[in-house]
Structure formats: C-alpha cells, structure tokens
Design an enzyme around this catalytic site. Structure first.
Site, PDB file in Angstrom:
ATOM      1  N   LYS A   2      -3.129   1.948   0.372  1.00 11.56           N
ATOM      2  CA  LYS A   2      -4.077   2.639  -0.530  1.00 11.56           C
ATOM      3  C   LYS A   2      -5.459   2.686   0.112  1.00 11.56           C
ATOM      4  CE  LYS A   2      -1.328   3.695  -3.761  1.00 11.56           C
ATOM      5  NZ  LYS A   2      -0.942   5.090  -3.883  1.00 11.56           N
ATOM      6  N   SER A  41      -6.127   2.612  -6.205  1.00 15.33           N
ATOM      7  CA  SER A  41      -5.898   1.456  -7.073  1.00 15.33           C
ATOM      8  C   SER A  41      -7.082   0.517  -7.024  1.00 15.33           C
ATOM      9  CB  SER A  41      -4.641   0.730  -6.568  1.00 15.33           C
ATOM     10  OG  SER A  41      -4.526  -0.530  -7.177  1.00 15.33           O
ATOM     11  N   TYR A  90       1.120  -2.884   0.536  1.00 15.78           N
ATOM     12  CA  TYR A  90       0.912  -1.818  -0.458  1.00 15.78           C
ATOM     13  C   TYR A  90      -0.579  -1.508  -0.594  1.00 15.78           C
ATOM     14  CZ  TYR A  90      -0.077   0.181  -5.007  1.00 15.78           C
ATOM     15  OH  TYR A  90      -0.595   0.966  -6.007  1.00 15.78           O
TER      16      TYR A  90
END
Ligand code: NAD
Ligand code: UD1
Length: 340
Positions: A154, A125, A150
C-alpha cells in the site's frame, strides 16, 4: 464523468461502492478474478440497484485481457480495489502479495494511460501511518514503518502513483486511506464474506454471535487506552462507499494529487465494540483476554476534516448502525454467498 472501471468490484468494499455509484447516476464496468470473492455479490448489487453491470472475470495483471475491456468500454475514471489484503497471509506469502498488488497496479496504470484515462482512486490504508506520530491522525502525519508485506505494498503503491502524477500532471490521483470498514448494506444482501477464520474484529464477533465460533479472543488488555484494549476508527462501509463517489467529483475538478483519510474521527475499544454489539442486537458475545497480536498498535483514529472540507464528505452512520448492519448481514447469510 460517467463510466467507472471498478477493479475488485466483486469484493466487500467494491460491491458496496457499486451500489452508491449507481445511486448517484454513474455506470460501472467491473473486473475481478474472484480470488477473494464470489460473483453472487454482483448479482445482489444488481438486485439492489436494478442495473445490469458489465463484468469481466479477469486478472488485472493480464495486460491483454485488460486492454480488451478498455477497448470495448469508454472509461472516464478507475476505482482500484483489486488486491490481496490479509496481513498474516502476507507475512507467510510475501512474494504473492508483492506480485499481485504491485504488478496489477502497474498493468492497470499502463493500460489506463494507453486508453487515455488518467483518473484513478486508489484503496490505501491507515496502515501506511504505522504506529502514528499524531493522534487523531491527519494526512500530514508522516508515514510510518509498515510491519508486513501487505502494508508495504500500500505504501509503495502510493509512492508509485504520486510519481506517475508528478511526471504527468494530466493525471488526477486520489489516495483514500481507509480506517476500519465494517457493517454492510442495510438490505442485508451484500456484506463481508471472509474466507476461513476471520482476521478482523467485526467478522469474528458476528461469527461468534451466529454460533460458528465459541468465543472471541481479545488481543491484549494492557494497552495504554481507557480500558486497556485496542482503539480503532470503525467506519460503516456504506459511508466509505459514498466517500468514493465524493472522490470522483474531485477527479472531475482536476484535483491533481489528493490524499484523504476515510474514517469517522471516533475511536472505539474492543470492549466497547463487544458492548455495542450486545446492546444493539441483544446477543451476548463470549470472550476471553489473550496475549497481544504481533504488529498491533494501541490506538488509531483519524481527523477526517480534510475530506469534509474538500470533498464535502463525512461519515453519517454511527456505531449502532455499524453493529446492527454487520449482524443483519451475518444473520441473513450465515454461510456468506452460498448460491454460487
Ligand atoms: P476484498 O478482498 O473483498 O476485495 C478485493 C477484490 O479484489 C476481491 O474481489 C478479489 O477477488 C479481487 N482481486 C484481488 N487480486 C486481483 C487481481 N490480481 N485481479 C483481479 N481481481 C483481483 O477486499 P476489500 O475489503 O473489499 O478491500 C478492497 C481494497 O481496499 C483492497 O485493496 C484492500 O487492500 C483495501 N483496504 C481494505 C481494508 C479493509 O479493512 N477491508 C482496509 C484498508 C484498505
Ligand atoms: C488490521 C490490519 C491492518 C489493516 C486493517 C483493516 C493487522 C496487524 N493489521 O488492522 O493492516 O489495514 O486490519 O483490514 O492485522 N482484535 C481482537 N480479536 C480479534 C481480532 C481483532 O481483539 O479476533 C482487536 C485487535 O487487536 C485490534 C482491533 O480488534 O485492537 C481491530 O482489529 P482488526 O479488525 O484486525 O483491525 P486492525 O488491527 O486495525
């Protein structure tokens, strides 16, 4: 390279990627525990493609179940979408996010290795850039500080995959850093199906447009941007799905480790998005200005030149198609996937 394991294939980006895989002559095997999706999406993909897609309702952390799938199917490469993705929820439930996203990826890498498949595309991302040092963001831009669990998963998983590839150069690893995927398949059969109140801009706009929510809150109009609202690089999900097919071709050329931004290179503000939605679809979206959302940045858009040069891929759809197809999906499926 023919048969692709697609983890999280019942989800938003996974389901669109399945369509593009079959359009390009690949076969897929899907594993998904349906924690944030519905089996109906796969039926719809079958409707669009005419293919029968093998599906296993398993958790990727379940090593034995994953091993059974890989014993049964000869897999050439994996596209790894499975993961939890809600930023706010990750702040409230950090352990669940670390557990799910990290352990599922460890288990997947181990099982792929045991089955002699060393080709993987990972869903990363733009969040890994944090508050970016360079705009437009190139892949050389240093990674930034992620403000939520989150984003941490990643960024850490990128490092894990890089180390795996460094230790064994037979691995081909493509890290795709998605910017802001929106839109839906033009058929209106598949699209984004958020649980509860949407966190992201476009599903919120479409739910206001369809009458499910009274108005959109615009999170801040005092950013250093042309109209004061946040600027992002929105990308049509079908273009993003095609990006995965292009990345598969890189795997088959033994690309080693490769990192690509997946965006259009164009930045649009929140007010420009509302305006485009209204102009193209003829529907007013009532909104009011609210305080800034914690953790938001002013501007985020990429330079997508590397993907064009090395993958021969670039986004084809513009903002009009994105808002048209987002609305077409929402209007045709006001309650999302309801038949299962
Ligand atoms: P999604 O939630 O629609 O799809 C993810 C899928 O993974 C879901 O079907 C879910 O049921 C499944 N899943 C989650 N944990 C699992 C597990 N342990 N075992 C098996 N299945 C599991 O999300 P999406 O928007 O399609 O995103 C796909 C990937 O891309 C995610 O990894 C996400 O973090 C990443 N990503 C998404 C965006 C975005 O804006 N949508 C942006 C950047 C990166
Ligand atoms: C969010 C996530 C990011 C994730 C990305 C794609 C946060 C802090 N960041 O990014 O980690 O990778 O989604 O899933 O959640 N907006 C409004 N009103 C709304 C919703 C959004 O004004 O109701 C604004 C935001 O302030 C932002 C823009 O719209 O300026 C886009 O927001 P969103 O769709 O949530 O994406 P990101 O903020 O880029």
């Amino acid at each position: 390279m023919k048969t692709i394991l697609v983890t999280g294939g019942a989800g938003y980006i996974g389901s669109h990627t399945l369509v593009e895989l079959y359009n390009s002559g690949y076969n897929a095997v899907v594993v998904d525990n349906l924690v944030n999706s519905n089996k109906e999406s796969l039926h719809r993909v079958e409707q669009i493609t005419g293919a029968k897609i093998p599906f296993y309702e398993i958790d990727v952390r379940d090593s034995k179940a994953l091993c059974d799938v890989l014993d049964k199917h000869q897999i050439d490469a994996c596209i790894h979408f499975a993961g939890l993705k809600a930023v706010g929820e990750s702040v409230e439930m950090p352990l669940e996010y670390y557990q799910n996203n990290m352990v599922s990826t460890f288990t997947l890498i181990e099982q792929l290795m045991n089955h002699n498949c060393k080709n993987i595309i990972f869903s990363s991302s733009a969040t890994v850039y944090g508050n970016p040092e360079i705009i437009p963001i190139t892949e050389e831009c240093p990674k930034g500080k992620c403000t939520n669990p989150y984003g941490q998963t990643k960024s850490m998983l990128e490092e894990v995959l890089m180390d795996v590839q460094k230790a064994d150069t037979a691995w081909n690893v493509v890290l795709l850093r998605y910017f802001n995927p929106i839109g839906a398949h033009p058929s209106g059969l598949i699209g984004e199906n958020p649980n509860g109140i949407p966190n992201n801009l476009m599903p919120y706009i479409t739910q206001v447009a369809v009458g499910k929510r009274p108005e959109l809150g615009v999170f801040g109009n005092d950013y250093p941007t042309p109209d004061g609202t946040g600027v992002r690089d929105y990308i049509h999900v079908v273009d993003l799905a095609r990006g995965h097919v292009a990345a598969l071709k890189a795997l088959s050329r033994n690309c080693g480790l490769s990192i690509y931004n997946m965006g259009t290179g164009n930045g649009y503000s929140v007010l420009q998005m509302i305006d485009a939605f209204t102009r193209v679809n003829g529907i007013l979206v009532p909104y009011s200005i609210k305080p800034r959302r914690a953790g938001d940045i002013a501007t985020c858009y990429c330079n997508p030149a590397k993907a064009k040069a090395e993958l021969g891929w670039e986004a084809e759809y513009g903002i009009e198609e994105m808002v048209r197809d987002s609305w077409n999906w929402q209007r045709s499926n006001p309650e999302g996937y309801t038949t299962e």
